[in-house]
Design a protein around this motif. Sequence first.
Motif, PDB file in Angstrom:
ATOM      1  N   LEU A 281      23.067   8.243 -28.405  1.00 43.72           N
ATOM      2  CA  LEU A 281      24.316   8.235 -27.642  1.00 43.72           C
ATOM      3  C   LEU A 281      24.143   8.811 -26.244  1.00 43.72           C
ATOM      4  N   SER A 282      22.907   9.080 -25.833  1.00 46.16           N
ATOM      5  CA  SER A 282      22.672   9.642 -24.502  1.00 46.16           C
ATOM      6  C   SER A 282      21.499   8.949 -23.826  1.00 46.16           C
ATOM      7  N   ASP A 283      21.794   7.994 -22.967  1.00 41.87           N
ATOM      8  CA  ASP A 283      20.737   7.336 -22.204  1.00 41.87           C
ATOM      9  C   ASP A 283      20.068   8.305 -21.239  1.00 41.87           C
ATOM     10  N   THR A 284      20.816   9.301 -20.789  1.00 38.16           N
ATOM     11  CA  THR A 284      20.246  10.310 -19.892  1.00 38.16           C
ATOM     12  C   THR A 284      19.116  11.051 -20.583  1.00 38.16           C
ATOM     13  N   ALA A 285      19.375  11.507 -21.805  1.00 43.30           N
ATOM     14  CA  ALA A 285      18.349  12.228 -22.561  1.00 43.30           C
ATOM     15  C   ALA A 285      17.168  11.317 -22.881  1.00 43.30           C
ATOM     16  N   LEU A 286      17.450  10.072 -23.275  1.00 34.13           N
ATOM     17  CA  LEU A 286      16.369   9.141 -23.609  1.00 34.13           C
ATOM     18  C   LEU A 286      15.485   8.859 -22.399  1.00 34.13           C
ATOM     19  N   ASN A 287      16.103   8.712 -21.251  1.00 35.14           N
ATOM     20  CA  ASN A 287      15.321   8.450 -20.042  1.00 35.14           C
ATOM     21  C   ASN A 287      14.448   9.648 -19.683  1.00 35.14           C
ATOM     22  N   PHE A 288      14.988  10.842 -19.869  1.00 30.27           N
ATOM     23  CA  PHE A 288      14.219  12.068 -19.636  1.00 30.27           C
ATOM     24  C   PHE A 288      13.010  12.115 -20.567  1.00 30.27           C
ATOM     25  N   VAL A 289      13.234  11.806 -21.833  1.00 30.66           N
ATOM     26  CA  VAL A 289      12.152  11.784 -22.821  1.00 30.66           C
ATOM     27  C   VAL A 289      11.098  10.751 -22.426  1.00 30.66           C
ATOM     28  N   LEU A 290      11.545   9.582 -22.016  1.00 28.77           N
ATOM     29  CA  LEU A 290      10.650   8.480 -21.662  1.00 28.77           C
ATOM     30  C   LEU A 290       9.723   8.850 -20.502  1.00 28.77           C
ATOM     31  N   VAL A 291      10.288   9.425 -19.444  1.00 31.09           N
ATOM     32  CA  VAL A 291       9.502   9.752 -18.256  1.00 31.09           C
ATOM     33  C   VAL A 291       8.516  10.882 -18.544  1.00 31.09           C
ATOM     34  N   ILE A 292       8.965  11.920 -19.245  1.00 27.38           N
ATOM     35  CA  ILE A 292       8.066  13.029 -19.579  1.00 27.38           C
ATOM     36  C   ILE A 292       6.904  12.537 -20.440  1.00 27.38           C
ATOM     37  N   GLY A 293       7.195  11.690 -21.401  1.00 25.31           N
ATOM     38  CA  GLY A 293       6.142  11.145 -22.252  1.00 25.31           C
ATOM     39  C   GLY A 293       5.146  10.304 -21.472  1.00 25.31           C
ATOM     40  N   ALA A 294       5.639   9.500 -20.517  1.00 27.00           N
ATOM     41  CA  ALA A 294       4.757   8.649 -19.723  1.00 27.00           C
ATOM     42  C   ALA A 294       3.818   9.485 -18.859  1.00 27.00           C
ATOM     43  N   ILE A 295       4.353  10.534 -18.248  1.00 29.06           N
ATOM     44  CA  ILE A 295       3.516  11.425 -17.434  1.00 29.06           C
ATOM     45  C   ILE A 295       2.418  12.046 -18.292  1.00 29.06           C
ATOM     46  N   THR A 296       2.801  12.510 -19.461  1.00 24.36           N
ATOM     47  CA  THR A 296       1.828  13.143 -20.357  1.00 24.36           C
ATOM     48  C   THR A 296       0.770  12.154 -20.825  1.00 24.36           C
ATOM     49  N   ALA A 297       1.198  10.950 -21.197  1.00 22.85           N
ATOM     50  CA  ALA A 297       0.265   9.953 -21.727  1.00 22.85           C
ATOM     51  C   ALA A 297      -0.827   9.604 -20.736  1.00 22.85           C
ATOM     52  N   LEU A 298      -0.473   9.436 -19.467  1.00 17.48           N
ATOM     53  CA  LEU A 298      -1.458   9.006 -18.474  1.00 17.48           C
ATOM     54  C   LEU A 298      -2.238  10.172 -17.873  1.00 17.48           C
ATOM     55  N   SER A 320      -2.563  13.065 -24.738  1.00 15.74           N
ATOM     56  CA  SER A 320      -2.231  11.718 -24.296  1.00 15.74           C
ATOM     57  C   SER A 320      -1.503  10.932 -25.388  1.00 15.74           C
ATOM     58  N   GLN A 321      -1.983  11.034 -26.618  1.00 15.43           N
ATOM     59  CA  GLN A 321      -1.358  10.287 -27.712  1.00 15.43           C
ATOM     60  C   GLN A 321       0.031  10.824 -28.049  1.00 15.43           C
ATOM     61  N   LEU A 322       0.216  12.121 -27.906  1.00 17.62           N
ATOM     62  CA  LEU A 322       1.566  12.678 -28.074  1.00 17.62           C
ATOM     63  C   LEU A 322       2.500  12.120 -27.010  1.00 17.62           C
ATOM     64  N   GLY A 323       1.954  11.892 -25.802  1.00 15.20           N
ATOM     65  CA  GLY A 323       2.743  11.247 -24.764  1.00 15.20           C
ATOM     66  C   GLY A 323       3.171   9.850 -25.173  1.00 15.20           C
ATOM     67  N   TYR A 324       2.265   9.098 -25.803  1.00 15.55           N
ATOM     68  CA  TYR A 324       2.616   7.761 -26.304  1.00 15.55           C
ATOM     69  C   TYR A 324       3.759   7.841 -27.316  1.00 15.55           C
TER      70      TYR A 324
END
Length: 675
Positions: A281-298, A320-324
């Motif tokens: 129910l929160s696209d804001t939170a999901l987007n935050f999760v998505l960006v943090i994970g992408a930074i970590t993965a790469l 890196s895999q936790l970022g994925y």
Amino acid sequence: MLLAVPLAPLAGAVIAGLFGKQVGRAGAHSVTILGVLIAFIISAMTLNSVISDGARFNQTIYEWMVVGGLKMEVGFLVDGLTAMMMCVVTFVSLMVHIYTIGYMEEDPGYQRFFSYISLFTFSMLMLVMSNNMLQLFFGWEAVGLVSYLLIGFWYTKPTAIFANMKAFLVNRVGDFGFILGIGLLVAYAGSLNYTEVFAKREQLATIAFNAPLWGSDWMLLSVACICLFIGAMGKSAQFPLHVWLPDSMEGPTPISALIHAATMVTAGIFMVARMSPLFELSDTALNFVLVIGAITALFMGFLGIIQNDIKRVVAYSTLSQLGYMTVALGASAYSVAVFHLMTHAFFKALLFLGAGSVIIGMHHDQDIRNMGGLRKYMPITWLTSLLGSLALIGTPFFAGFYSKDSIIEAVHASHLPGAGFAYIAVVAGVFVTAFYSFRMYFLVFHGKENFRHKPFPGEHDHHDDHGHHEPHVPHESPWVVTLPLVLLAIPSVLIGYFAIQPMLFGDFFKDAIFVNHEVHHAMKELAHEFHGAAAMAIHGLSTLPFWLALGGVVTAYVFYMVAPSIPKTIGRVLSPVIKVLENKYYLDWFNENVLAKLARGLGLAFWKGGDAVLIDGLIINGSARTVGGIASLVRLVQTGHLYWYALVMILGVIGLMTWQLWPYIWPQFKTLAGL
């Protein structure tokens, strides 16, 4: 029977920890292995019931207390998500327990180590089996505490003490956000129970409060979910709270495998998946999760390229895999994230235990530059490590392929603002992962035998009776080390093929994970494109991730087997970049020289100014000095002599009489004086 799952490892931990001298080494490992084995058997039976019979369990086991209608309980929630986590935790832990017999054979803290890892297993089981946020927080903090004990297991080693304190402090930062998130949900939902909180999620999604920044209201659910995820950033080592995880390598290798594969770091991923009804129910939170994970993965993958410690290469791979996994959570592909959690647990435990086997064979030398050609000396370790590496880079038909490619496809299907960056990051990460994984593989198992040119740490070259040079050579590890490698290699290869359909596109998670398919389309698109595990793997041979992974392997082979001068030349040309990577993006420097000094300065100001001057100096000591001053004045008239008290009484009486008669005396006095 469910109660026996966490209690059996706890009983083993208590016996090995408190009665280690009485039961001895054999008794310590026997009782802890038995406890984890019992937990695994019951977990497997539970998983079978969930799959075959659709069994579910959600019940309070013990009510601790009730505060203002808020129930503090111990309870279990068993569904597909819980049953899968129970099996992963107990199986990997069982393999680690068996492996530890060989790895820690000569360590004086043998019984203590078995007690700790069994206690670690208990803590993680309490976390994943909980049906309320109080028990979740208990397990959350318990795994943090035991990780502190295990990372600093060799407590006479300064680097180990620094590492466990670093892990503890960084996790305190994340846990502060975590408890704020729980507090917000409890305050507005009025319950700690998952089911009751989730039932009020639509109501929670409408609540907003005035924001101190940016001039718009903050939605309660977005703030609560972001706070919860900050807790996950600490436990699951997401940027910038990832800094503790590479240093956790200071602990013994078995605990590195347990922390990185099945416990601790998976807790954050599990928690977000469990809270999916709220995050949806929160696209804001999901987007935050998505960006943090992408930074970590790469960007954590980049750091793996320049590591020379075999355990640290695998550690950065974990980051890196936790970022994925985190990227999948942000794309609302919670089941894919948990699927990758499961496959990763097997092949990452395999890689860590394989690294430990290499360390044993190399007489505890961990520098991959001192290895090479180990394939012929350690054939079982070589083969299982190869299988683990192939699974890690996402080779078709291996377990890692099914979960990793599903994450990439899910991100590609996401419509969140951060999905474009995340997709680029996870695709680029495929090449990076393949490169550093096979750089390590080639340097360790193939090429020149560098160990023949120098003694192992703490040793000297031997000479035979004729004075000829007789270098130490590696050796295969004992069966208690190689057996867990073989048993972990099997699911590392096969589990993805058999589990992808029920876990991603079946009913396995139907009651555990919630996705709003009308808004977040990733899983719907994945289901539309899925035509079976075999077809997916065959199609995977023609996709971009496969060719990037192959390119990474070939590049690593050319750089380190064919023309080792190339990476040296690149290192010289890109020395500023290499320096940034060697300093880990200067985050440790920033934390130690800016944040730590700022915190110490702030603490010093509160101590000297607030505590010493204001509280102690003014309020406490100041009030004492005031009372003392008044008392010293009073003491002047308290002589203890009777004539003095009589004189004071007479003077007092005269004073009172004068005060009472003054209205009559003063007019007469003025008349007599002619005033």
